[in-house]
Design a protein around this motif. Structure first.
Motif, PDB file in Angstrom:
ATOM      1  N   HIS A 100       0.844  -1.195   0.000  1.00 50.19           N
ATOM      2  CA  HIS A 100       0.000   0.000   0.000  1.00 50.19           C
ATOM      3  C   HIS A 100       0.882   1.248   0.000  1.00 50.19           C
ATOM      4  N   ASN A 101       1.161   1.743  -1.204  1.00 49.17           N
ATOM      5  CA  ASN A 101       2.019   2.912  -1.351  1.00 49.17           C
ATOM      6  C   ASN A 101       1.262   4.161  -1.792  1.00 49.17           C
ATOM      7  N   ALA A 102       0.160   3.985  -2.511  1.00 43.12           N
ATOM      8  CA  ALA A 102      -0.595   5.136  -3.021  1.00 43.12           C
ATOM      9  C   ALA A 102      -1.019   6.043  -1.870  1.00 43.12           C
ATOM     10  N   ALA A 103      -0.836   7.351  -2.054  1.00 45.30           N
ATOM     11  CA  ALA A 103      -1.184   8.270  -0.966  1.00 45.30           C
ATOM     12  C   ALA A 103      -1.336   9.687  -1.476  1.00 45.30           C
ATOM     13  N   GLN A 104      -2.209  10.417  -0.802  1.00 48.38           N
ATOM     14  CA  GLN A 104      -2.298  11.863  -0.951  1.00 48.38           C
ATOM     15  C   GLN A 104      -1.488  12.473   0.196  1.00 48.38           C
ATOM     16  N   GLY A 105      -0.700  13.499  -0.103  1.00 48.08           N
ATOM     17  CA  GLY A 105       0.149  14.076   0.938  1.00 48.08           C
ATOM     18  C   GLY A 105       0.281  15.577   0.838  1.00 48.08           C
ATOM     19  N   LEU A 106      -0.841  16.255   0.682  1.00 47.36           N
ATOM     20  CA  LEU A 106      -0.811  17.710   0.564  1.00 47.36           C
ATOM     21  C   LEU A 106      -0.703  18.369   1.936  1.00 47.36           C
ATOM     22  N   VAL A 110      -6.507   5.758   3.672  1.00 46.64           N
ATOM     23  CA  VAL A 110      -7.046   4.853   4.685  1.00 46.64           C
ATOM     24  C   VAL A 110      -8.142   3.946   4.106  1.00 46.64           C
ATOM     25  N   ARG A 111      -9.192   4.545   3.551  1.00 43.13           N
ATOM     26  CA  ARG A 111     -10.262   3.719   3.003  1.00 43.13           C
ATOM     27  C   ARG A 111      -9.752   2.855   1.855  1.00 43.13           C
ATOM     28  N   GLY A 112      -8.907   3.415   0.993  1.00 41.12           N
ATOM     29  CA  GLY A 112      -8.383   2.669  -0.151  1.00 41.12           C
ATOM     30  C   GLY A 112      -7.686   1.381   0.260  1.00 41.12           C
ATOM     31  N   PRO A 113      -6.690   1.446   1.162  1.00 38.05           N
ATOM     32  CA  PRO A 113      -6.042   0.210   1.606  1.00 38.05           C
ATOM     33  C   PRO A 113      -6.988  -0.779   2.279  1.00 38.05           C
ATOM     34  N   ILE A 114      -7.944  -0.268   3.036  1.00 36.36           N
ATOM     35  CA  ILE A 114      -8.893  -1.175   3.688  1.00 36.36           C
ATOM     36  C   ILE A 114      -9.679  -1.968   2.647  1.00 36.36           C
ATOM     37  N   ILE A 159       1.606  -8.235   3.444  1.00 36.20           N
ATOM     38  CA  ILE A 159       1.002  -6.916   3.249  1.00 36.20           C
ATOM     39  C   ILE A 159       1.933  -5.890   3.892  1.00 36.20           C
ATOM     40  N   VAL A 160       2.285  -4.861   3.138  1.00 36.98           N
ATOM     41  CA  VAL A 160       3.177  -3.823   3.646  1.00 36.98           C
ATOM     42  C   VAL A 160       2.571  -2.454   3.383  1.00 36.98           C
ATOM     43  N   PHE A 161       2.471  -1.658   4.436  1.00 34.45           N
ATOM     44  CA  PHE A 161       2.065  -0.262   4.314  1.00 34.45           C
ATOM     45  C   PHE A 161       3.300   0.626   4.165  1.00 34.45           C
ATOM     46  N   ILE A 162       3.198   1.631   3.300  1.00 33.19           N
ATOM     47  CA  ILE A 162       4.191   2.694   3.289  1.00 33.19           C
ATOM     48  C   ILE A 162       3.577   3.851   4.051  1.00 33.19           C
ATOM     49  N   SER A 163       3.972   3.973   5.297  1.00 33.03           N
ATOM     50  CA  SER A 163       3.455   5.037   6.149  1.00 33.03           C
ATOM     51  C   SER A 163       4.382   6.247   6.022  1.00 33.03           C
ATOM     52  N   TYR A 218      -2.703  14.612   6.828  1.00 31.62           N
ATOM     53  CA  TYR A 218      -1.765  13.607   6.306  1.00 31.62           C
ATOM     54  C   TYR A 218      -1.190  12.761   7.430  1.00 31.62           C
ATOM     55  N   ALA A 219      -0.715  13.393   8.489  1.00 26.87           N
ATOM     56  CA  ALA A 219      -0.133  12.652   9.606  1.00 26.87           C
ATOM     57  C   ALA A 219      -1.162  11.724  10.242  1.00 26.87           C
ATOM     58  N   ALA A 220      -2.393  12.181  10.322  1.00 33.16           N
ATOM     59  CA  ALA A 220      -3.448  11.350  10.904  1.00 33.16           C
ATOM     60  C   ALA A 220      -3.697  10.105  10.052  1.00 33.16           C
ATOM     61  N   THR A 221      -3.644  10.245   8.732  1.00 30.40           N
ATOM     62  CA  THR A 221      -3.849   9.076   7.871  1.00 30.40           C
ATOM     63  C   THR A 221      -2.709   8.079   8.028  1.00 30.40           C
ATOM     64  N   LYS A 222      -1.501   8.576   8.203  1.00 32.76           N
ATOM     65  CA  LYS A 222      -0.354   7.677   8.333  1.00 32.76           C
ATOM     66  C   LYS A 222      -0.339   6.991   9.701  1.00 32.76           C
ATOM     67  N   ALA A 223      -0.800   7.686  10.723  1.00 34.74           N
ATOM     68  CA  ALA A 223      -0.976   7.038  12.022  1.00 34.74           C
ATOM     69  C   ALA A 223      -2.047   5.954  11.918  1.00 34.74           C
ATOM     70  N   ALA A 224      -3.064   6.213  11.114  1.00 36.63           N
ATOM     71  CA  ALA A 224      -4.102   5.205  10.880  1.00 36.63           C
ATOM     72  C   ALA A 224      -3.525   3.976  10.191  1.00 36.63           C
ATOM     73  N   ASN A 225      -2.593   4.168   9.258  1.00 37.69           N
ATOM     74  CA  ASN A 225      -1.935   3.034   8.614  1.00 37.69           C
ATOM     75  C   ASN A 225      -1.221   2.155   9.639  1.00 37.69           C
ATOM     76  N   GLU A 226      -0.548   2.791  10.590  1.00 43.20           N
ATOM     77  CA  GLU A 226       0.130   2.021  11.641  1.00 43.20           C
ATOM     78  C   GLU A 226      -0.881   1.218  12.458  1.00 43.20           C
TER      79      GLU A 226
END
Length: 260
Positions: free
Chosen positions: A98-104, A124-128, A144-148, A162-170
């Protein structure tokens, strides 16, 4: 004594790598280890780079297919899975990155509902939903590997969403490690890069890059921005059999900016 690297081989595994940027390097690195890869891109602007990645993989003697789809769009998730099943020799999807991400960037005061949805739908929803769609086809021993991101822990201004989404990945990583371990025999891990020299980095505004420079200079491993080649091999390792006893973990790939 003969050398044995079978534990890090990905020969004939089928992998999905979403997104571009770092994803391109990850896809090629997996192919170098022997995997066949679904290369995903979203916009026409990234199509040429995706085609180049497919050519690189083919030149390595591996197979690759290209699929234009956004994990932000619920209707475009199944085509990614279908592309992997068509590529697979045995109807299995062994690796999902899971590498795709928005990071604005946006400060809290400037955050809108649309901005929030844009990031959470993709990150978040996409990887789920993609994992749910792929899971029936992931065999025991699947990865399965997340790129956080280091942003999940660093607390950088302008990264409220953005940070909240990456914490969600963890959080997803830790939860799925427990849910998918005994029942499915799948490991789930997370890689946290620091700043990486991708197109997104170079397209950042001048003030952001200026603000980030003290952080870059303080990187313990070396006072430089990270390269995609610093991170992709770590992702590849987590996809191998040698990483079978690693799950629910977050691997810092930040040059020491964050330490777990």
């Amino acid at each position: 004594m003969s050398e044995d690297f079978s534990g890090v081989s990905l020969r004939d595994k089928t992998a999905i790598v979403t997104g571009s940027g770092l994803g391109a390097e990850i896809a090629v690195t997996l192919a170098k280890r022997g995997a066949n890869v679904v290369v995903n891109y979203v916009s026409e602007g990234s199509k040429k780079r995706a085609e180049e990645v497919v050519n690189q993989i083919n030149n390595l003697g591996r197979e690759a297919v290209i699929v234009q789809a956004s994990v932000s769009d619920i209707d475009q998730i199944q085509p990614i899975v279908d592309a992997a099943l068509k590529l697979s020799k045995n109807g299995k999807i062994d690796i999902l990155v899971h590498n795709a991400a928005q990071g604005l960037e946006a400060n809290l005061i400037d955050t809108t509902v649309d901005f929030y949805n844009q990031h959470f739908d993709c990150n978040v929803r996409g990887p789920i939903l993609l994992t749910k769609a792929a899971l029936p086809h992931i065999p025991r021993g699947g990865r399965i590997v997340f790129i956080s991101s280091a942003a999940a822990r660093l607390g950088v201004g302008g990264q409220t969403v953005y940070a909240a989404t990456k914490a969600a990945n963890e959080a997803l990583c830790r939860t799925w490690a427990k849910e998918l371990g005994h029942t499915y025999g799948v490991t789930v891990n997370n890689v946290n890069p620091g700043p990486i020299a991708t197109d997104q980095w170079f397209n950042s505004d001048e003030q952001f890059l200026k603000d980030m420079q003290p952080l870059i200079d303080s990187t313990p491993a070396a006072p430089r921005v990270g390269e995609v080649s610093d991170v992709a091999p770590l992702v590849a390792f987590l996809c191998t059999d040698d990483a079978r006893w690693v799950t629910g973990s977050s691997l810092s790939a930040s040059g020491g900016l964050i330490q777990f």
